[in-house]
Structures are given as structure tokens and as C-alpha cells.
Design a protein around this motif. Structure first.
Motif, PDB file in Angstrom:
ATOM      1  N   MET A   1       0.684  -1.198  -0.224  1.00  0.00           N
ATOM      2  CA  MET A   1      -0.287  -0.145  -0.320  1.00  0.00           C
ATOM      3  C   MET A   1       1.100   1.311  -0.098  1.00  0.00           C
ATOM      4  SD  MET A   1      -2.598  -0.831   3.369  1.00  0.00           S
ATOM      5  CE  MET A   1      -3.949   0.552   3.090  1.00  0.00           C
ATOM      6  N   THR A   2      -0.057   2.602  -0.532  1.00  0.00           N
ATOM      7  CA  THR A   2       1.701   3.804  -0.831  1.00  0.00           C
ATOM      8  C   THR A   2       0.955   4.024   1.017  1.00  0.00           C
ATOM      9  OG1 THR A   2      -0.752   4.905  -0.967  1.00  0.00           O
ATOM     10  CG2 THR A   2       0.444   4.626  -2.795  1.00  0.00           C
ATOM     11  N   PRO A   3       2.403   4.645   1.478  1.00  0.00           N
ATOM     12  CA  PRO A   3       2.359   5.635   2.978  1.00  0.00           C
ATOM     13  C   PRO A   3       0.634   6.176   3.286  1.00  0.00           C
ATOM     14  CG  PRO A   3       4.324   5.446   1.767  1.00  0.00           C
ATOM     15  CD  PRO A   3       3.198   4.861   0.737  1.00  0.00           C
ATOM     16  N   ARG A   4       0.365   7.114   2.197  1.00  0.00           N
ATOM     17  CA  ARG A   4      -0.566   7.412   2.190  1.00  0.00           C
ATOM     18  C   ARG A   4      -2.582   6.524   3.045  1.00  0.00           C
ATOM     19  NH1 ARG A   4      -5.120  11.000  -1.192  1.00  0.00           N
ATOM     20  NH2 ARG A   4      -6.349  12.423   0.372  1.00  0.00           N
ATOM     21  N   ALA A   5      -2.167   5.502   1.809  1.00  0.00           N
ATOM     22  CA  ALA A   5      -3.357   4.496   2.244  1.00  0.00           C
ATOM     23  C   ALA A   5      -3.323   3.883   3.886  1.00  0.00           C
ATOM     24  CB  ALA A   5      -3.484   3.506   1.292  1.00  0.00           C
ATOM     25  N   VAL A   6      -2.271   3.658   4.316  1.00  0.00           N
ATOM     26  CA  VAL A   6      -1.646   3.090   5.770  1.00  0.00           C
ATOM     27  C   VAL A   6      -2.813   4.363   6.402  1.00  0.00           C
ATOM     28  CG1 VAL A   6      -0.153   2.593   7.278  1.00  0.00           C
ATOM     29  CG2 VAL A   6      -0.485   1.759   4.839  1.00  0.00           C
ATOM     30  N   SER A   7      -1.873   5.739   5.861  1.00  0.00           N
ATOM     31  CA  SER A   7      -2.268   6.580   7.285  1.00  0.00           C
ATOM     32  C   SER A   7      -3.623   7.138   7.072  1.00  0.00           C
ATOM     33  CB  SER A   7      -1.616   7.837   6.730  1.00  0.00           C
ATOM     34  OG  SER A   7      -0.229   7.907   6.865  1.00  0.00           O
ATOM     35  N   GLN A   8      -4.717   6.500   6.024  1.00  0.00           N
ATOM     36  CA  GLN A   8      -5.902   6.909   5.737  1.00  0.00           C
ATOM     37  C   GLN A   8      -6.986   5.657   6.521  1.00  0.00           C
ATOM     38  OE1 GLN A   8      -6.194   6.778   1.764  1.00  0.00           O
ATOM     39  NE2 GLN A   8      -6.796   9.251   1.222  1.00  0.00           N
ATOM     40  N   ALA A   9      -5.977   4.306   6.886  1.00  0.00           N
ATOM     41  CA  ALA A   9      -6.774   3.580   7.559  1.00  0.00           C
ATOM     42  C   ALA A   9      -6.676   3.663   8.831  1.00  0.00           C
ATOM     43  CB  ALA A   9      -5.623   1.829   7.255  1.00  0.00           C
ATOM     44  N   LEU A  10      -5.336   4.420   8.782  1.00  0.00           N
ATOM     45  CA  LEU A  10      -5.545   4.232  10.814  1.00  0.00           C
ATOM     46  C   LEU A  10      -5.803   5.215  10.906  1.00  0.00           C
ATOM     47  CD1 LEU A  10      -1.128   3.716  10.735  1.00  0.00           C
ATOM     48  CD2 LEU A  10      -2.860   2.699  12.001  1.00  0.00           C
ATOM     49  N   ALA A  11      -6.520   6.669  10.560  1.00  0.00           N
ATOM     50  CA  ALA A  11      -6.873   7.604  11.045  1.00  0.00           C
ATOM     51  C   ALA A  11      -8.439   7.047  11.662  1.00  0.00           C
ATOM     52  CB  ALA A  11      -7.717   8.527   9.763  1.00  0.00           C
ATOM     53  N   LEU A  12      -8.591   5.886  10.885  1.00  0.00           N
ATOM     54  CA  LEU A  12     -10.431   4.533  11.273  1.00  0.00           C
ATOM     55  C   LEU A  12      -9.888   5.164  12.944  1.00  0.00           C
ATOM     56  CD1 LEU A  12     -10.908   2.492   8.396  1.00  0.00           C
ATOM     57  CD2 LEU A  12     -11.517   4.843   8.851  1.00  0.00           C
ATOM     58  N   GLY A  13      -8.775   5.143  13.287  1.00  0.00           N
ATOM     59  CA  GLY A  13      -8.901   4.896  14.678  1.00  0.00           C
ATOM     60  C   GLY A  13      -9.347   6.037  15.883  1.00  0.00           C
ATOM     61  N   ALA A  14      -9.529   7.450  15.002  1.00  0.00           N
ATOM     62  CA  ALA A  14     -10.570   8.226  16.148  1.00  0.00           C
ATOM     63  C   ALA A  14     -11.526   7.346  16.007  1.00  0.00           C
ATOM     64  CB  ALA A  14     -10.428   9.428  14.751  1.00  0.00           C
ATOM     65  N   LEU A  15     -12.450   6.847  15.162  1.00  0.00           N
ATOM     66  CA  LEU A  15     -13.906   5.983  15.687  1.00  0.00           C
ATOM     67  C   LEU A  15     -14.357   5.704  16.853  1.00  0.00           C
ATOM     68  CD1 LEU A  15     -14.645   5.414  11.621  1.00  0.00           C
ATOM     69  CD2 LEU A  15     -15.852   6.628  13.096  1.00  0.00           C
ATOM     70  N   ILE A  16     -15.281   5.994  17.380  1.00  0.00           N
ATOM     71  CA  ILE A  16     -15.554   5.250  18.405  1.00  0.00           C
ATOM     72  C   ILE A  16     -15.047   3.898  18.163  1.00  0.00           C
ATOM     73  CG2 ILE A  16     -16.305   7.882  19.569  1.00  0.00           C
ATOM     74  CD1 ILE A  16     -18.427   6.208  19.452  1.00  0.00           C
TER      75      ILE A  16
END
Length: 87
Positions: free
Chosen positions: A34-49
Motif C-alpha cells: 500500500m502507499t504510505p497515504r493509504a496506511v495513514s488513511q486506514a489508521l485514521a479510522l482509529g479516531a472512530l469510537i
């Protein structure tokens, strides 16, 4: 070889576990092709309760709805919006 893509919540949880074990985002990008950006986007889901993550994983809400919750300013705002949606 044919494989089914992981659900975004499952991917986030796998990434979070591996980050906790000392892997970097760059390591994850390389390992998952994956691209680093795609990894960052996936990790952003950690902001979801967790309740929203679980509802998305179980198909109770769609990805667009889940991603909209990432725009909430904090966990309390997500919880209120989630409660309002569930009523």
C-alpha cells in the motif's frame, strides 16, 4: 491468487496491533503493498469510537457514514451524533 480485501476496520485493527508491536507505518505500507497515504488513511479510522467501528464491521452502517464520523471534533461529539443517529 485471489484474495478478499480486508474490511477497513479489520485493516485498522491489524495495523494498530502491529504498530503496538513496534512496526512503522512504512513497514506496514511495504508489507501490505500500500502507499504510505493509504496506511495513514486506514489508521485514521482509529479516531472512530468502537461502537461505530463495530456497526460498520457488522454492516449496520456504510463506509460513507462511518467516515463522516471522523469529522467530529472529539469522542464526545461522536458519541452524541451516534446516539442521535440510533434514536
Amino acid at each position: 491468487v485471489i484474495r478478499k480485501d480486508m474490511h477497513p476496520v479489520e485493516l485498522f485493527r491489524a495495523f494498530a496491533k502491529q504498530l503496538g508491536e513496534g512496526r512503522s507505518e512504512a513497514d506496514l505500507a511495504a508489507a501490505y503493498t500500500m502507499t504510505p497515504r493509504a496506511v495513514s488513511q486506514a489508521l485514521a479510522l482509529g479516531a472512530l469510537i468502537p461502537e461505530i467501528q463495530d456497526a460498520w464491521l457488522q454492516g449496520q452502517i456504510g463506509g460513507d457514514v462511518a467516515r463522516a464520523f471522523t469529522l467530529a471534533r472529539d469522542e464526545a461529539a461522536q458519541r452524541k451524533a451516534w446516539s442521535d443517529l440510533r434514536e
